[in-house]
Write a protein that holds these residues in place. Structure first.
Motif, PDB file in Angstrom:
ATOM      1  N   TYR A  70       0.805  -1.226   0.000  1.00 29.46           N
ATOM      2  CA  TYR A  70       0.000   0.000   0.000  1.00 29.46           C
ATOM      3  C   TYR A  70       0.838   1.276   0.000  1.00 29.46           C
ATOM      4  O   TYR A  70       0.293   2.359  -0.105  1.00 29.46           O
ATOM      5  CB  TYR A  70      -0.900   0.040   1.249  1.00 29.46           C
ATOM      6  N   VAL A 106       2.897   0.242   8.402  1.00 24.91           N
ATOM      7  CA  VAL A 106       2.374   0.921   9.584  1.00 24.91           C
ATOM      8  C   VAL A 106       2.959   0.253  10.834  1.00 24.91           C
ATOM      9  O   VAL A 106       3.553  -0.840  10.755  1.00 24.91           O
ATOM     10  CB  VAL A 106       0.827   0.941   9.603  1.00 24.91           C
ATOM     11  N   GLY A 130      -0.205   4.877  12.123  1.00 19.95           N
ATOM     12  CA  GLY A 130      -1.046   3.946  12.877  1.00 19.95           C
ATOM     13  C   GLY A 130      -1.940   3.136  11.966  1.00 19.95           C
ATOM     14  O   GLY A 130      -1.608   2.884  10.799  1.00 19.95           O
ATOM     15  N   CYS A 131      -3.084   2.735  12.494  1.00 18.39           N
ATOM     16  CA  CYS A 131      -4.042   1.944  11.713  1.00 18.39           C
ATOM     17  C   CYS A 131      -5.363   2.026  12.476  1.00 18.39           C
ATOM     18  O   CYS A 131      -5.384   1.796  13.695  1.00 18.39           O
ATOM     19  CB  CYS A 131      -3.572   0.498  11.605  1.00 18.39           C
ATOM     20  N   SER A 132      -6.446   2.336  11.776  1.00 19.52           N
ATOM     21  CA  SER A 132      -7.726   2.497  12.480  1.00 19.52           C
ATOM     22  C   SER A 132      -8.171   1.188  13.121  1.00 19.52           C
ATOM     23  O   SER A 132      -8.902   1.208  14.124  1.00 19.52           O
ATOM     24  CB  SER A 132      -8.798   3.022  11.522  1.00 19.52           C
ATOM     25  N   LEU A 133      -7.736   0.061  12.581  1.00 21.07           N
ATOM     26  CA  LEU A 133      -8.077  -1.221  13.197  1.00 21.07           C
ATOM     27  C   LEU A 133      -7.242  -1.460  14.456  1.00 21.07           C
ATOM     28  O   LEU A 133      -7.779  -1.693  15.541  1.00 21.07           O
ATOM     29  CB  LEU A 133      -7.840  -2.366  12.205  1.00 21.07           C
ATOM     30  N   ASN A 159      -3.764  -7.084  12.159  1.00 17.33           N
ATOM     31  CA  ASN A 159      -3.854  -5.626  12.311  1.00 17.33           C
ATOM     32  C   ASN A 159      -4.261  -5.293  13.746  1.00 17.33           C
ATOM     33  O   ASN A 159      -5.365  -4.810  14.016  1.00 17.33           O
ATOM     34  CB  ASN A 159      -4.890  -5.046  11.339  1.00 17.33           C
ATOM     35  N   CYS A 221     -11.602  -0.836   9.179  1.00 18.22           N
ATOM     36  CA  CYS A 221     -10.541  -0.194   8.394  1.00 18.22           C
ATOM     37  C   CYS A 221     -11.138   1.045   7.737  1.00 18.22           C
ATOM     38  O   CYS A 221     -12.128   0.936   6.999  1.00 18.22           O
ATOM     39  CB  CYS A 221     -10.002  -1.147   7.334  1.00 18.22           C
ATOM     40  N   LEU A 222     -10.521   2.202   7.957  1.00 18.11           N
ATOM     41  CA  LEU A 222     -11.117   3.436   7.412  1.00 18.11           C
ATOM     42  C   LEU A 222     -11.029   3.514   5.892  1.00 18.11           C
ATOM     43  O   LEU A 222     -11.685   4.349   5.285  1.00 18.11           O
ATOM     44  CB  LEU A 222     -10.496   4.679   8.068  1.00 18.11           C
ATOM     45  N   VAL A 223     -10.215   2.674   5.289  1.00 14.83           N
ATOM     46  CA  VAL A 223     -10.151   2.634   3.815  1.00 14.83           C
ATOM     47  C   VAL A 223     -11.253   1.713   3.279  1.00 14.83           C
ATOM     48  O   VAL A 223     -12.116   2.131   2.495  1.00 14.83           O
ATOM     49  CB  VAL A 223      -8.768   2.133   3.342  1.00 14.83           C
ATOM     50  N   HIS A 224     -11.242   0.471   3.718  1.00 14.16           N
ATOM     51  CA  HIS A 224     -12.162  -0.512   3.124  1.00 14.16           C
ATOM     52  C   HIS A 224     -13.606  -0.301   3.547  1.00 14.16           C
ATOM     53  O   HIS A 224     -14.525  -0.777   2.880  1.00 14.16           O
ATOM     54  CB  HIS A 224     -11.671  -1.926   3.470  1.00 14.16           C
ATOM     55  N   GLU A 249     -11.934  -6.808   4.400  1.00 10.51           N
ATOM     56  CA  GLU A 249     -12.200  -5.712   5.338  1.00 10.51           C
ATOM     57  C   GLU A 249     -13.366  -4.853   4.839  1.00 10.51           C
ATOM     58  O   GLU A 249     -13.792  -3.920   5.513  1.00 10.51           O
ATOM     59  CB  GLU A 249     -10.960  -4.834   5.526  1.00 10.51           C
ATOM     60  N   CYS A 307      -4.898   5.310   2.131  1.00 12.44           N
ATOM     61  CA  CYS A 307      -4.783   5.156   3.588  1.00 12.44           C
ATOM     62  C   CYS A 307      -3.855   6.276   4.081  1.00 12.44           C
ATOM     63  O   CYS A 307      -2.677   6.315   3.717  1.00 12.44           O
ATOM     64  CB  CYS A 307      -4.196   3.798   3.954  1.00 12.44           C
ATOM     65  N   TYR A 309      -2.420   6.701   6.787  1.00 11.83           N
ATOM     66  CA  TYR A 309      -1.286   6.218   7.597  1.00 11.83           C
ATOM     67  C   TYR A 309      -0.174   5.689   6.687  1.00 11.83           C
ATOM     68  O   TYR A 309       0.998   6.005   6.874  1.00 11.83           O
ATOM     69  CB  TYR A 309      -1.747   5.106   8.539  1.00 11.83           C
ATOM     70  N   MET A 310      -0.542   4.885   5.709  1.00  8.06           N
ATOM     71  CA  MET A 310       0.468   4.348   4.787  1.00  8.06           C
ATOM     72  C   MET A 310       1.169   5.489   4.048  1.00  8.06           C
ATOM     73  O   MET A 310       2.363   5.411   3.752  1.00  8.06           O
ATOM     74  CB  MET A 310      -0.202   3.422   3.772  1.00  8.06           C
TER      75      MET A 310
HETATM   76  S1  SF4 Z   1      -5.534   0.373   4.965  1.00  5.99           S
HETATM   77 FE1  SF4 Z   1      -6.886   0.097   6.754  1.00  5.99          FE
HETATM   78  S2  SF4 Z   1      -6.115  -1.749   7.756  1.00  5.99           S
HETATM   79 FE2  SF4 Z   1      -4.491  -1.032   6.359  1.00  5.99          FE
HETATM   80  S3  SF4 Z   1      -3.208   0.315   7.644  1.00  5.99           S
HETATM   81 FE3  SF4 Z   1      -4.710   1.649   6.631  1.00  5.99          FE
HETATM   82  S4  SF4 Z   1      -6.385   1.793   8.153  1.00  5.99           S
HETATM   83 FE4  SF4 Z   1      -5.129   0.027   8.754  1.00  5.99          FE
END
Ligand code: SF4
Length: 353
Positions: A70, A106, A130-133, A159, A221-224, A249, A307, A309-310
């Motif tokens: 990602y 992440v 980070g990661c919303s999950l 995650n 997951c805030l993306v999926h 997700e 994403c 975060y990515m």
């Molecule tokens: S894509 Fe979703 S699951 Fe992956 S790091 Fe970003 S928020 Fe987390």
């Protein structure tokens, strides 16, 4: 995205930079750079001094770069030694003898790498990735859920934080979750932290005639979580024959409306092995960048999401981490938590085999 920041390397000759720019352009020429634009040779010349510098630093420091699919394409194709999803990158870390691992993804992924490869210095370009999950559930909250469901097997999606893994019986990825859940002897499963993946798994287990009951926490997951079945219906009209490819997700109504559902790796293999006029990828845009680079003949409609975060990762931050990491860029996991988390991760490798 072109990376900003100082890009001077004293001993890089113009010839070496031009050669590197051509190497980068060969791979990136089919990849979207910014919305509506593609990589050009000129843009590759801008980043070539930095990719050369990072690749030299890796050699000097006996370092490897593990990059999630990602992250931006100039990282994946410019400096990464391994590019894949979280499961495959965890396996790379497990078998690595590098002194330094720069994990470009992440933070929970870097923690997993540190747990599996404790002798290595594990660095992250940006500690805010980070990661919303993973950020949706603390160990205290999981302990409270375990008290409510004492008979349930505790299964954490990869995650999740190291502390949550340490509280779990087994860790899973999107690619092996169904297989591992089927193999667990317990009927009740406490699956954390992704309530949407839990719902998809419950449906898939029922479809296979497996009698298990899944309870979950509230993460998504805030993306999926952004994709909708209505958008799929619209695009099927606009792009007849489109193959809709989604990740587990995504909400069950989205996966129900998709032609293929799978992990990041499985999605890539599906596109590689199928022949649709268009693909609607319901996932992070970095994966579409990889597919554009590796399958230049395929066409992707503008369906992916970023994403945040990515996208905090950059070439400049990777270089800085390799030159002199800030203390917060060095991943440390409490040894007791690492030992307990490793038990759940090792059980995943064992049950997924
Ligand atoms: S894509 Fe979703 S699951 Fe992956 S790091 Fe970003 S928020 Fe987390």
């Amino acid at each position: 995205m072109v990376t900003s920041g100082p890009q001077v390397i004293d001993d890089a000759s113009a010839v070496a930079v031009e050669h590197e720019a051509e190497r980068l352009f060969t791979t990136l020429m089919n990849v979207s750079c910014r919305p509506g634009t593609r990589w050009t040779l000129e843009l590759c010349r801008e980043i070539a001094p930095l990719t050369l510098e990072i690749n030299r630093l890796k050699e000097r420091r006996n370092a490897i770069i593990l990059a999630h699919s990602y992250v931006d394409a100039e990282i994946v194709y410019g400096v990464a030694d391994f590019k894949s999803d979280s499961y495959a990158l965890a396996l790379e870390a497990r078998h690595s003898d590098a002194e330094v691992i720069v994990f470009v993804g992440v933070v929970f992924m870097a923690e997993t790498a540190k747990i599996l490869c404790p002798h290595a210095e594990v660095l992250v370009p940006d500690i805010a990735s980070g990661c919303s999950l993973a950020d949706s559930l603390t160990a205290d909250e999981l302990r409270a859920l375990k008290a409510e469901h004492p008979d349930a097997a505790v299964v954490c999606y990869i995650n999740s934080t190291a502390e949550v893994k340490a509280e779990s019986d087994v860790c899973v990825t999107s690619g092996n979750a169904l297989k591992i859940l089927e193999r667990l002897p317990e009927r009740r499963i406490l699956f954390v932290p992704d309530r949407i993946m839990a719902a998809n798994l419950q449906r898939d287990l029922r479809a296979r005639g497996v009698d298990k009951e899944i309870v979950s926490s509230s993460g998504t997951c805030l993306v999926h979580d952004q994709f909708t079945a209505a958008a799929i219906a619209e695009e099927r009209v606009r792009f007849p024959g489109v193959s809709v490819v989604s990740h587990p997700e995504c909400a069950p109504e989205v996966t129900d409306a998709s032609d293929f559902v799978g992990s990041t790796q499985a999605m890539m293999e599906h596109v590689r092995d199928s022949d649709a006029p268009y693909y609607m990828m319901l996932t992070e845009c970095g994966l579409v960048g990889r597919l554009e680079a590796e399958h230049p003949g395929k066409r992707f409609i503008g369906s992916c999401r970023l994403c945040p975060y990515m996208k905090l990762n950059s070439l400049a931050k990777i270089r800085d981490a390799l030159v002199r990491p800030e203390p917060e860029q060095v991943i440390e996991v409490d040894p007791q938590i690492a030992r307990a988390a490793k038990v759940s991760i090792d059980r995943m490798f064992e049950l997924a085999a």
